[in-house]
Scaffold this active site. Sequence first.
Site, PDB file in Angstrom:
ATOM      1  N   GLY A   1      40.608 106.870   0.493  1.00 25.30           N
ATOM      2  CA  GLY A   1      40.173 107.459  -0.771  1.00 25.30           C
ATOM      3  C   GLY A   1      39.030 106.731  -1.449  1.00 25.30           C
ATOM      4  N   SER A   2      38.163 106.083  -0.656  1.00 22.31           N
ATOM      5  CA  SER A   2      37.039 105.400  -1.318  1.00 22.31           C
ATOM      6  C   SER A   2      36.065 106.420  -1.918  1.00 22.31           C
ATOM      7  CB  SER A   2      36.330 104.432  -0.368  1.00 22.31           C
ATOM      8  OG  SER A   2      35.656 105.114   0.650  1.00 22.31           O
TER       9      SER A   2
ATOM     10  N   LEU B   1      41.699 115.538   6.283  1.00 21.16           N
ATOM     11  CA  LEU B   1      41.600 115.788   7.725  1.00 21.16           C
ATOM     12  C   LEU B   1      42.146 117.148   8.143  1.00 21.16           C
ATOM     13  CD1 LEU B   1      42.524 112.252   9.090  1.00 21.16           C
ATOM     14  CD2 LEU B   1      40.267 113.358   9.036  1.00 21.16           C
ATOM     15  N   LYS B   2      43.021 117.705   7.345  1.00 19.33           N
ATOM     16  CA  LYS B   2      43.657 118.966   7.744  1.00 19.33           C
ATOM     17  C   LYS B   2      42.697 120.136   7.494  1.00 19.33           C
ATOM     18  CE  LYS B   2      48.018 120.576   8.591  1.00 19.33           C
ATOM     19  NZ  LYS B   2      47.516 121.113   9.850  1.00 19.33           N
TER      20      LYS B   2
ATOM     21  N   ILE C   1      41.455 123.599   6.264  1.00 17.96           N
ATOM     22  CA  ILE C   1      41.804 124.382   5.067  1.00 17.96           C
ATOM     23  C   ILE C   1      42.184 125.798   5.506  1.00 17.96           C
ATOM     24  CG2 ILE C   1      40.906 125.308   2.895  1.00 17.96           C
ATOM     25  CD1 ILE C   1      41.297 122.297   2.850  1.00 17.96           C
TER      26      ILE C   1
ATOM     27  N   ASN D   1      32.847 119.627   1.123  1.00 14.56           N
ATOM     28  CA  ASN D   1      33.362 118.555   1.977  1.00 14.56           C
ATOM     29  C   ASN D   1      32.259 117.530   2.204  1.00 14.56           C
ATOM     30  OD1 ASN D   1      35.122 117.246   3.934  1.00 14.56           O
ATOM     31  ND2 ASN D   1      33.814 118.116   5.526  1.00 14.56           N
TER      32      ASN D   1
ATOM     33  N   HIS E   1      30.922 114.777   5.033  1.00 14.49           N
ATOM     34  CA  HIS E   1      31.070 114.444   6.451  1.00 14.49           C
ATOM     35  C   HIS E   1      30.078 113.330   6.784  1.00 14.49           C
ATOM     36  CE1 HIS E   1      32.180 115.185  10.607  1.00 14.49           C
ATOM     37  NE2 HIS E   1      30.892 115.018  10.898  1.00 14.49           N
TER      38      HIS E   1
ATOM     39  N   ASP F   1      33.298 121.831   9.465  1.00 12.94           N
ATOM     40  CA  ASP F   1      31.936 121.278   9.370  1.00 12.94           C
ATOM     41  C   ASP F   1      30.800 122.272   9.614  1.00 12.94           C
ATOM     42  OD1 ASP F   1      33.222 118.819   8.962  1.00 12.94           O
ATOM     43  OD2 ASP F   1      33.225 118.367  11.098  1.00 12.94           O
TER      44      ASP F   1
ATOM     45  N   GLU G   1      27.624 107.729   1.137  1.00 15.54           N
ATOM     46  CA  GLU G   1      28.580 108.791   0.759  1.00 15.54           C
ATOM     47  C   GLU G   1      28.985 108.641  -0.697  1.00 15.54           C
ATOM     48  OE1 GLU G   1      31.881 109.619   3.392  1.00 15.54           O
ATOM     49  OE2 GLU G   1      30.865 108.609   5.033  1.00 15.54           O
TER      50      GLU G   1
HETATM   51  C1  GRF Z   1      34.488 109.499   4.958  1.00 17.16           C
HETATM   52  O1  GRF Z   1      33.683 108.919   5.932  1.00 17.16           O
HETATM   53  C2  GRF Z   1      34.210 110.984   4.854  1.00 17.16           C
HETATM   54  O2  GRF Z   1      32.875 111.311   5.113  1.00 17.16           O
HETATM   55  C3  GRF Z   1      35.079 111.558   5.926  1.00 17.16           C
HETATM   56  O3  GRF Z   1      36.267 110.778   5.869  1.00 17.16           O
HETATM   57  C4  GRF Z   1      35.958 109.471   5.360  1.00 17.16           C
HETATM   58  C5  GRF Z   1      36.887 109.236   4.206  1.00 17.16           C
HETATM   59  O4  GRF Z   1      36.800 107.942   3.724  1.00 17.16           O
HETATM   60  N1  GRF Z   1      35.276 112.971   5.762  1.00 17.16           N
HETATM   61  P1  GRF Z   1      37.532 107.556   2.367  1.00 17.16           P
HETATM   62  O5  GRF Z   1      39.009 107.929   2.501  1.00 17.16           O
HETATM   63  O6  GRF Z   1      36.874 108.314   1.251  1.00 17.16           O
HETATM   64  O7  GRF Z   1      37.355 106.082   2.223  1.00 17.16           O
END
Ligand code: GRF
Length: 198
Positions: free
Chosen positions: A12-13, A90-91, A93, A107, A109, A150, A179
């Site tokens: 969840g960063s 990851l799931k 939708i 999303n 990516h 994606d 990100e």
């Molecule tokens: C990130 O690299 C995001 O692009 C991908 O999953 C990762 C999640 O990282 N979809 P975090 O949980 O936000 O640290």
Amino acid sequence: MKRLVVLASGSGSNFQAILNAIDHGDIPAVCVGLISDRPQIGAMERAANAGIPVFVIARSQFDEISAYNTALLAQIDALNPDLIVLAGYLKKIPEAVVKQWSGKIINIHPSLLPKYGGKGFHGIHVHEAVIAAGDTESGCTVHFVDETYDTGSVIEQARVPVLPDDTAESLQQKILIQEHLLLPKVIRKLLQSSYSRS
Ligand code: GRF
């Protein structure tokens, strides 16, 4: 105030970057809920620290996939968001959610889509593929979510050079920093345009 719902499966960063941007007044919104597809993930601790309601909706809680789909849709509907953000979710939708919330789900990516997107391209695997291919550039993409992984239309990307001594891990770290800048920036832009649930 605009309402954000975040879906996450991991540390969840990116979710934290959104919360920080809200705190700093950079995103004019309130996060009304975190939805996770599994218990005990880092993102849930971050939500708890910020006093944000957490909803775990796991496929394993339901016998039938239709019941899972209905529960996820019902939870999102109940939260009535202006924007739904997948931040490391990851799931896939469910189609019913994509249909109901078309154009309101984004999303992030960790590649320059359409390169290195789709099934199997998640986490470190994305960066391993970039290094193996010898690409000199990678980055991250925020895109709208459609029925497949994606492939939805790209909103904005950030580019990161791949240096000769980069490893998948070092690249992952450098892209993650981008990100954390890109996702809040796109959320702010989307919410500040005349963007709200019609
Ligand atoms: C990130 O690299 C995001 O692009 C991908 O999953 C990762 C999640 O990282 N979809 P975090 O949980 O936000 O640290």
